[in-house]
Design a protein around this motif. Structure first.
Motif, mmCIF file in Angstrom:
data_model
loop_
_atom_site.group_PDB
_atom_site.id
_atom_site.type_symbol
_atom_site.label_atom_id
_atom_site.label_comp_id
_atom_site.label_asym_id
_atom_site.label_seq_id
_atom_site.Cartn_x
_atom_site.Cartn_y
_atom_site.Cartn_z
ATOM 1 N N GLU A 66 54.361 73.344 17.237
ATOM 2 C CA GLU A 66 55.029 72.837 18.439
ATOM 3 C C GLU A 66 56.426 73.448 18.571
ATOM 4 O O GLU A 66 56.868 73.811 19.665
ATOM 5 N N ASN A 67 57.117 73.584 17.441
ATOM 6 C CA ASN A 67 58.454 74.166 17.444
ATOM 7 C C ASN A 67 58.421 75.630 17.862
ATOM 8 O O ASN A 67 59.260 76.094 18.649
ATOM 9 N N LEU A 68 57.432 76.384 17.338
ATOM 10 C CA LEU A 68 57.323 77.800 17.708
ATOM 11 C C LEU A 68 57.016 77.935 19.199
ATOM 12 O O LEU A 68 57.522 78.838 19.864
ATOM 13 N N TYR A 69 56.206 77.028 19.706
ATOM 14 C CA TYR A 69 55.941 77.005 21.149
ATOM 15 C C TYR A 69 57.249 76.848 21.927
ATOM 16 O O TYR A 69 57.506 77.574 22.895
ATOM 17 N N ASP A 70 58.088 75.903 21.508
ATOM 18 C CA ASP A 70 59.359 75.678 22.208
ATOM 19 C C ASP A 70 60.222 76.934 22.192
ATOM 20 O O ASP A 70 60.842 77.287 23.204
ATOM 21 N N HIS A 71 60.269 77.612 21.051
ATOM 22 C CA HIS A 71 61.067 78.841 20.950
ATOM 23 C C HIS A 71 60.559 79.903 21.926
ATOM 24 O O HIS A 71 61.335 80.562 22.612
ATOM 25 N N MET A 72 59.238 80.054 21.977
ATOM 26 C CA MET A 72 58.663 81.134 22.783
ATOM 27 C C MET A 72 58.728 80.839 24.279
ATOM 28 O O MET A 72 59.031 81.723 25.082
ATOM 29 N N VAL A 73 58.467 79.589 24.652
ATOM 30 C CA VAL A 73 58.427 79.276 26.074
ATOM 31 C C VAL A 73 59.820 79.284 26.691
ATOM 32 O O VAL A 73 59.985 79.544 27.890
ATOM 33 N N ASN A 74 60.834 79.025 25.873
ATOM 34 C CA ASN A 74 62.200 78.992 26.387
ATOM 35 C C ASN A 74 62.952 80.304 26.176
ATOM 36 O O ASN A 74 64.149 80.395 26.468
ATOM 37 N N SER A 75 62.268 81.298 25.673
ATOM 38 C CA SER A 75 62.918 82.573 25.389
ATOM 39 C C SER A 75 62.835 83.494 26.605
ATOM 40 O O SER A 75 61.731 83.739 27.127
ATOM 41 N N PRO A 76 63.967 84.015 27.099
ATOM 42 C CA PRO A 76 63.922 84.953 28.226
ATOM 43 C C PRO A 76 63.326 86.294 27.806
ATOM 44 O O PRO A 76 63.253 86.610 26.614
ATOM 45 N N ARG A 112 59.717 75.978 5.478
ATOM 46 C CA ARG A 112 59.990 75.518 6.848
ATOM 47 C C ARG A 112 61.469 75.686 7.187
ATOM 48 O O ARG A 112 61.822 76.088 8.298
ATOM 49 N N LEU A 113 62.337 75.399 6.231
ATOM 50 C CA LEU A 113 63.777 75.575 6.460
ATOM 51 C C LEU A 113 64.120 77.056 6.646
ATOM 52 O O LEU A 113 64.963 77.400 7.485
ATOM 53 N N HIS A 114 63.472 77.930 5.864
ATOM 54 C CA HIS A 114 63.663 79.373 6.074
ATOM 55 C C HIS A 114 63.184 79.769 7.474
ATOM 56 O O HIS A 114 63.830 80.571 8.164
ATOM 57 N N TYR A 115 62.052 79.221 7.871
ATOM 58 C CA TYR A 115 61.491 79.488 9.207
ATOM 59 C C TYR A 115 62.481 79.091 10.304
ATOM 60 O O TYR A 115 62.735 79.838 11.250
ATOM 61 N N GLU A 116 63.072 77.916 10.165
ATOM 62 C CA GLU A 116 63.997 77.428 11.197
ATOM 63 C C GLU A 116 65.279 78.251 11.242
ATOM 64 O O GLU A 116 65.954 78.296 12.276
ATOM 65 N N ALA A 117 65.608 78.915 10.133
ATOM 66 C CA ALA A 117 66.844 79.709 10.099
ATOM 67 C C ALA A 117 66.713 81.023 10.863
ATOM 68 O O ALA A 117 67.726 81.646 11.198
ATOM 69 N N VAL A 118 65.484 81.446 11.153
ATOM 70 C CA VAL A 118 65.270 82.700 11.893
ATOM 71 C C VAL A 118 65.379 82.403 13.387
ATOM 72 O O VAL A 118 64.599 81.638 13.932
ATOM 73 N N LYS A 119 66.360 83.010 14.045
ATOM 74 C CA LYS A 119 66.592 82.782 15.468
ATOM 75 C C LYS A 119 66.001 83.927 16.287
ATOM 76 O O LYS A 119 66.146 85.095 15.923
ATOM 77 N N LEU A 120 65.344 83.569 17.375
ATOM 78 C CA LEU A 120 64.768 84.564 18.282
ATOM 79 C C LEU A 120 65.761 84.837 19.408
ATOM 80 O O LEU A 120 66.046 83.948 20.211
#
Length: 379
Positions: free
Chosen positions: A284-294, A225-233
């Motif tokens: 839920e976190n991945l949703y936040d990343h995707m919905v807020n990504s231009p 999970r920490l590795h996952y959070e380190a990847v920025k979109l």
């Protein structure tokens, strides 16, 4: 990665014992200015707790035991501490050392707890209270953020062949957690995987508490999970790079989810609800990343609109998965009667995600143009 889900008994300490009586050894008066006097006293010497000074070791031990049983940990630490410090030959000194440490832990005074336990602990050869105290020393070091020291001490316990497998496994899991907190995720994963190898190799798994293998799976999930959070979109890097990063992030999510699910399958109630809560939170976190990504900058207006439509479909899938995981976690928690911070957090997250899904459906209906009338009658 702090957390409420870690397996450390959160117990603590209140440092100052009741202020002792004091005495003065004399005074001196000095003339300063006309009409004023400045009085200087000699240094005050703290001698003892006047209330407890008259009690013998039997009375102190009885008073500390009574206070601890009543939940008055400040008083318990005071009585046991007095016995330890002023009655070195008492047969009650060893249990008082341990009990003083426990009382301090309940009050979250970790430094004071450490000093009581460390005198009693023997990580390499100790048994009974000396072995238990070694675990407690590591616990206090953990809370004092001395992660490397705690990991080194726990490694000594884990290496012992003269203690039961369950205790070695307990030490090794906690060692891995301390290594992770110290920033050594690769070493932490290796340590935790050794625990699981040992567990799988047991002919009778009932000889160890299922708490520890479930905890080991959970924290390997935490590593991913920490590795996952380190990847920025970052859409500014272009569509191809965004797709690559998104795929890698999804792979890490699935790896974390796999270990969380293994934690659930072990069957320990606490870590099952904790793992379920983490899986739902990741979706839920991945949703936040995707919905807020231009949209990627190379797309024109029409392509950007198509991009967002496709993104909405994927977002709806993520929200639905998150709801499913949260509901199953709560059902399991109710079935086993589990009530902890993960259950409360899951219940609140479920409510929020359902609201997001409803809002997404409303937005889609608002964005869909009404059907146009046709010139031909319907059959």
């Amino acid at each position: 990665m702090s957390g409420t889900w870690r397996r450390w008994l959160l117990v603590g300490v209140v440092g100052l014992m009741g202020l002792a009586g004091c005495r003065t050894t004399g005074t001196a008066v000095r003339e300063d200015k006309p009409g004023r006097q400045e009085i200087e006293f000699d240094a005050v010497t703290v001698t003892a707790d006047l209330e407890l000074e008259k009690l013998n070791d039997e009375e102190l031990f009885a008073g500390g035991t009574s206070a601890f049983a009543a939940g008055d940990f400040k008083q318990a630490a005071r009585y046991f501490g007095r016995l330890v410090d002023f009655h070195p030959q008492s047969p009650h000194r060893r249990p008082s050392l341990y009990n003083a440490g426990l009382a301090h832990q309940r009050l979250k005074e970790w430094e004071d707890a450490y000093h009581r336990f460390v005198e009693l602990a023997d990580a390499e050869k100790g048994q009974d209270d000396a072995l238990d105290a070694a675990f407690r020393v590591a616990e206090t070091q953990y809370h004092l953020e001395r992660f490397e020291e705690a990991a080194a001490l726990l490694a000594k316990v884990a290496a012992r062949e003269d203690i039961p497998a369950g205790r070695r496994m307990e030490a090794q899991v906690q060692q891995g957690i301390c290594e992770l907190e110290a920033g050594r995720s690769e070493q932490a994963e290796a340590t935790l995987r050794k625990v699981l190898t040992t567990y799988e190799g047991l002919s009778d798994k009932d000889e160890v508490d299922d708490y520890f293998p479930a905890q080991a799976h959970f924290f390997i999930g935490e590593i991913y999970r920490l590795h996952y959070e380190a990847v920025k979109l970052d859409p500014k890097r272009g569509g191809d790079k965004l797709a690559e990063d998104l795929n890698y992030k999804a792979e890490l999510l699935l790896s974390a989810q796999g270990h969380y699910l293994r934690s659930i399958r072990v069957g320990n109630g606490y870590w099952a609800t904790a793992a379920g809560a983490q899986i739902g939170a990741m979706y839920e976190n991945l949703y936040d990343h995707m919905v807020n990504s231009p949209a990627p900058p190379e797309l024109n207006a029409e392509e950007a609109q198509v991009y967002r439509q496709e993104l909405r479909k994927k977002i709806r899938v993520l929200l639905t998965k998150s709801i499913n995981i949260y509901e199953r976690t709560l059902e399991a928690a109710e079935r086993i009667g589990s009530q902890n911070t993960f259950v409360d957090r899951t219940r609140e997250s479920l409510r929020k995600v359902k609201e997001l899904l409803l809002a997404d459906a409303d937005n889609e209906s608002d964005a869909t143009p009404p059907p146009q009338p046709t010139s031909e009658p319907h059959s």
